[in-house]
Design an enzyme around this catalytic site. Structure first.
Site, PDB file in Angstrom:
ATOM      1  CB  CYS A   1      -0.918  -0.035   1.219  1.00 15.63           C
ATOM      2  SG  CYS A   1      -1.759   1.520   1.572  1.00 15.63           S
TER       3      CYS A   1
ATOM      4  CB  CYS B   1       0.501   1.758   4.160  1.00  9.17           C
ATOM      5  SG  CYS B   1      -1.211   1.194   4.104  1.00  9.17           S
TER       6      CYS B   1
END
Length: 292
Positions: free
Chosen positions: A37, A40
């Site tokens: 991600c 993230c």
């Protein structure tokens, strides 16, 4: 569970459960993330920075691929998702990589718990952030000095009764709590409450006559020392194990004055950690699919 700062990496559901159940009143911020991600990875340095800034909280980095059961339990449908817990109970949630909003939520739930420090017994917290202020009311409050003032900071703000010394104060919580004690700060000029009768989980509003005659869960006879700033007034903990609302009947004041004044009112306790099976809904999709 105390924290000295830094992020704890969680790569199994059992480890997450261990962290959650061992928190004992500590604020937990769980970052549900994935290695693939991009957002993230962008917010990871800020999350680390926050963990070193708010060292009394616990910061967890939860891998959604390794912790599928936990991710499903809390309905994590995207990454990053930040969930805040205390005493095993979910308090708040934020999806996305907005560091300012994340820090605002941390500050919100730290709140009074950080400010009062050592005056709160270990394992308990100030429950002010869990009070549903829109559902609270006070009968016989003055038009100018109302109940909302006791929830605000500032010595010039206070609650005052109207036509006589009595008041009926109803406090509603947005989730069930256990009450350990209360803190009632009032002036030392005779207007402070003296006899306070407490009732729990009433299904209707009591009248003043009923409050006089109905059996109370506990009756307090307060002195000037009890209503000094930052002093905790013990409650019969066994009687306040599942509280959704509490009503305080202020029967009289310490100096026989015409009106009663309260500067601030707060409750010390913990949330009721109860398992809600509706939280265990599986996220739509096939077994083994990751969260997008």
């Amino acid at each position: 569970m105390a924290s000295s700062g830094g992020v704890r990496i969680i790569e199994s559901d059992s480890r997450f459960r261990s962290e959650l159940t061992g928190s004992k009143g500590t604020l937990i911020i769980a970052n549900f993330k994935a290695s693939w991600c991009g957002p993230c990875q962008m917010i990871a340095p800020k999350f680390q920075e926050l963990s070193l800034k708010y060292t009394s909280a616990v910061f967890l980095e939860v891998d959604v691929d390794a912790c599928k059961e936990t991710s499903n339990q809390y309905n994590v449908s995207g990454t990053p998702t930040f969930i805040l817990f205390r005493s095993g109970v979910k308090l708040d949630q934020l999806q996305g990589s907005d560091p300012k909003t994340l820090e605002d939520k941390i500050k919100k739930w730290m709140g009074d718990y950080e400010e009062i420090g050592g005056t709160v017994p270990k394992g308990y917290m100030d429950l002010s952030s869990l009070i549903n202020k829109s559902q609270c009311e006070c009968l016989n409050e003055s038009d100018d000095q109302t109940l909302k003032n006791v929830f605000q900071k500032g010595k010039s703000l206070y609650l005052e009764s109207d036509c006589d010394e009595q008041m009926l104060i109803s406090i509603s919580f947005n989730q069930p709590v256990k009450l350990h004690s209360l803190r009632l700060y009032a002036p030392d000029d005779g207007t402070a409450p003296k006899t306070v009768r407490l009732f729990c989980n009433l299904t209707r509003t009591l009248g003043f006559d009923e409050a006089e005659k109905t059996t109370a869960v506990q009756e307090l006879s307060l002195t000037a020392e009890n209503v000094a700033e930052d002093v905790l007034i013990p409650l019969k903990f066994v009687k306040f194990q599942y509280v959704q609302s509490v009503t305080l009947f202020i029967k009289d004041n310490q100096g026989g004055e015409e009106t009663t004044i309260i500067n601030s009112l707060s409750f010390i306790g913990t949330t009721v950690a109860a398992t809600n099976m509706s939280d265990f809904k599986r996220v739509a999709g096939k077994e083994g699919e990751t969260h997008g």
